[in-house]
Scaffold this motif. Sequence first.
Motif, PDB file in Angstrom:
ATOM      1  N   MET A   1       0.843  -1.183   0.000  1.00  0.00           N
ATOM      2  CA  MET A   1       0.000   0.000   0.000  1.00  0.00           C
ATOM      3  C   MET A   1       0.886   1.244   0.000  1.00  0.00           C
ATOM      4  SD  MET A   1      -3.017   1.168   2.615  1.00  0.00           S
ATOM      5  CE  MET A   1      -1.989   1.471   4.036  1.00  0.00           C
ATOM      6  N   ARG A   2       0.485   2.240  -0.738  1.00  0.00           N
ATOM      7  CA  ARG A   2       1.211   3.507  -0.790  1.00  0.00           C
ATOM      8  C   ARG A   2       1.111   4.195   0.564  1.00  0.00           C
ATOM      9  NH1 ARG A   2      -0.831   6.749  -5.900  1.00  0.00           N
ATOM     10  NH2 ARG A   2       1.133   7.825  -5.592  1.00  0.00           N
ATOM     11  N   LYS A   3       2.247   4.647   1.066  1.00  0.00           N
ATOM     12  CA  LYS A   3       2.292   5.341   2.353  1.00  0.00           C
ATOM     13  C   LYS A   3       2.272   6.844   2.141  1.00  0.00           C
ATOM     14  CE  LYS A   3       5.321   1.823   4.268  1.00  0.00           C
ATOM     15  NZ  LYS A   3       6.692   1.575   4.690  1.00  0.00           N
ATOM     16  N   VAL A   4       1.715   7.559   3.123  1.00  0.00           N
ATOM     17  CA  VAL A   4       1.806   9.018   3.149  1.00  0.00           C
ATOM     18  C   VAL A   4       2.964   9.360   4.081  1.00  0.00           C
ATOM     19  CG1 VAL A   4       0.685  11.162   3.831  1.00  0.00           C
ATOM     20  CG2 VAL A   4      -0.643   9.370   2.699  1.00  0.00           C
ATOM     21  N   VAL A   5       3.964  10.049   3.542  1.00  0.00           N
ATOM     22  CA  VAL A   5       5.163  10.390   4.297  1.00  0.00           C
ATOM     23  C   VAL A   5       5.240  11.908   4.452  1.00  0.00           C
ATOM     24  CG1 VAL A   5       7.675  10.206   4.402  1.00  0.00           C
ATOM     25  CG2 VAL A   5       6.343   8.378   3.319  1.00  0.00           C
ATOM     26  N   LEU A   6       5.159  12.374   5.693  1.00  0.00           N
ATOM     27  CA  LEU A   6       5.341  13.788   5.978  1.00  0.00           C
ATOM     28  C   LEU A   6       6.839  14.029   6.052  1.00  0.00           C
ATOM     29  CD1 LEU A   6       4.422  16.629   6.803  1.00  0.00           C
ATOM     30  CD2 LEU A   6       4.187  15.787   9.145  1.00  0.00           C
ATOM     31  N   GLY A   7       7.387  14.747   5.084  1.00  0.00           N
ATOM     32  CA  GLY A   7       8.826  14.965   5.019  1.00  0.00           C
ATOM     33  C   GLY A   7       9.165  16.433   4.928  1.00  0.00           C
ATOM     34  N   LEU A   8       9.827  16.944   5.976  1.00  0.00           N
ATOM     35  CA  LEU A   8      10.177  18.363   6.039  1.00  0.00           C
ATOM     36  C   LEU A   8      11.437  18.586   6.858  1.00  0.00           C
ATOM     37  CD1 LEU A   8       6.663  19.816   6.936  1.00  0.00           C
ATOM     38  CD2 LEU A   8       7.839  20.139   4.776  1.00  0.00           C
ATOM     39  N   GLY A   9      12.029  19.759   6.682  1.00  0.00           N
ATOM     40  CA  GLY A   9      13.120  20.208   7.529  1.00  0.00           C
ATOM     41  C   GLY A   9      12.587  21.162   8.581  1.00  0.00           C
ATOM     42  N   ILE A  10      13.163  21.104   9.788  1.00  0.00           N
ATOM     43  CA  ILE A  10      12.709  21.971  10.885  1.00  0.00           C
ATOM     44  C   ILE A  10      13.895  22.472  11.693  1.00  0.00           C
ATOM     45  CG2 ILE A  10      10.476  20.804  11.104  1.00  0.00           C
ATOM     46  CD1 ILE A  10      11.548  19.474  13.673  1.00  0.00           C
ATOM     47  N   SER A  11      13.633  23.541  12.454  1.00  0.00           N
ATOM     48  CA  SER A  11      14.622  24.042  13.416  1.00  0.00           C
ATOM     49  C   SER A  11      14.567  23.169  14.675  1.00  0.00           C
ATOM     50  CB  SER A  11      14.304  25.497  13.780  1.00  0.00           C
ATOM     51  OG  SER A  11      13.044  25.571  14.437  1.00  0.00           O
ATOM     52  N   LEU A  12      15.559  23.320  15.541  1.00  0.00           N
ATOM     53  CA  LEU A  12      15.560  22.574  16.807  1.00  0.00           C
ATOM     54  C   LEU A  12      14.310  22.836  17.637  1.00  0.00           C
ATOM     55  CD1 LEU A  12      19.159  22.826  18.335  1.00  0.00           C
ATOM     56  CD2 LEU A  12      17.922  20.749  17.729  1.00  0.00           C
ATOM     57  N   ASP A  13      13.761  24.038  17.520  1.00  0.00           N
ATOM     58  CA  ASP A  13      12.569  24.359  18.307  1.00  0.00           C
ATOM     59  C   ASP A  13      11.269  24.084  17.554  1.00  0.00           C
ATOM     60  OD1 ASP A  13      13.418  26.525  16.751  1.00  0.00           O
ATOM     61  OD2 ASP A  13      12.989  28.032  18.268  1.00  0.00           O
ATOM     62  N   GLY A  14      11.348  23.306  16.463  1.00  0.00           N
ATOM     63  CA  GLY A  14      10.163  22.772  15.823  1.00  0.00           C
ATOM     64  C   GLY A  14       9.487  23.625  14.770  1.00  0.00           C
ATOM     65  N   TYR A  15      10.206  24.611  14.218  1.00  0.00           N
ATOM     66  CA  TYR A  15       9.601  25.484  13.210  1.00  0.00           C
ATOM     67  C   TYR A  15      10.013  25.087  11.802  1.00  0.00           C
ATOM     68  CZ  TYR A  15       8.381  28.387  17.181  1.00  0.00           C
ATOM     69  OH  TYR A  15       7.864  28.832  18.368  1.00  0.00           O
ATOM     70  N   ILE A  16       9.041  25.135  10.879  1.00  0.00           N
ATOM     71  CA  ILE A  16       9.331  24.834   9.471  1.00  0.00           C
ATOM     72  C   ILE A  16       9.669  26.091   8.685  1.00  0.00           C
ATOM     73  CG2 ILE A  16       7.971  22.719   9.369  1.00  0.00           C
ATOM     74  CD1 ILE A  16       5.698  24.335   8.110  1.00  0.00           C
ATOM     75  N   ALA A  17       9.325  27.248   9.256  1.00  0.00           N
ATOM     76  CA  ALA A  17       9.610  28.534   8.606  1.00  0.00           C
ATOM     77  C   ALA A  17       9.560  29.633   9.654  1.00  0.00           C
ATOM     78  CB  ALA A  17       8.581  28.815   7.514  1.00  0.00           C
ATOM     79  N   ARG A  18      10.170  30.747   9.310  1.00  0.00           N
ATOM     80  CA  ARG A  18      10.052  31.931  10.162  1.00  0.00           C
ATOM     81  C   ARG A  18       8.618  32.456  10.064  1.00  0.00           C
ATOM     82  NH1 ARG A  18      15.111  33.349  11.864  1.00  0.00           N
ATOM     83  NH2 ARG A  18      16.850  32.692  10.550  1.00  0.00           N
TER      84      ARG A  18
END
Length: 167
Positions: A1-18
């Motif tokens: 089955m095709r999986k949904v993969v949440l793939g992102l880069g984050i800061s140490l404090d959990g932010y994906i963007a400013r």
Amino acid sequence: MRKVVLGLGISLDGYIARADGAVDFLFMPKDYSMGPFFATIDKMGGGDFSGSKMKNYVFSHSQSPGERGGVTFVNESPKPFIEKLRKQPGKNIWLMGGGELARDFLKDDVVDELYIGIVPILIGEGRPLFPSGFPQREFALLENKTFSKGLIALKYARTRKKPKRKV
């Protein structure tokens, strides 16, 4: 089955963007490659998405549904959409976007894996990867790798309790 993969880069404090959406703090050291990850999802050409052979979907409440400019706009809940998408042939489905989108997918319990790159910087405020408002979800660590400049890549699989069989 095709999986949904949440793939992102984050800061140490959990932010994906400013707060203004800038991602200038994210980096990829020379010894890190997205190649193994890209091999698990549908074909992608070049270093950007414009030449991609992947089908791109944008979840939006402000755009009418339909295909325009190489993008298919979707304005339904993640669960029914993903159920239809999983029935189509293909590799895993890469979920990339803001925290509210991640929250909607987590609420509908359609995220199968997390692939998170953590860069060693605290930015203090911004757009969180996991804003509050979704139910608890459990994950098991599949892989952790350390790269130069302090980047850590973590891969987790969603653990779901199997339904009890009635006797």
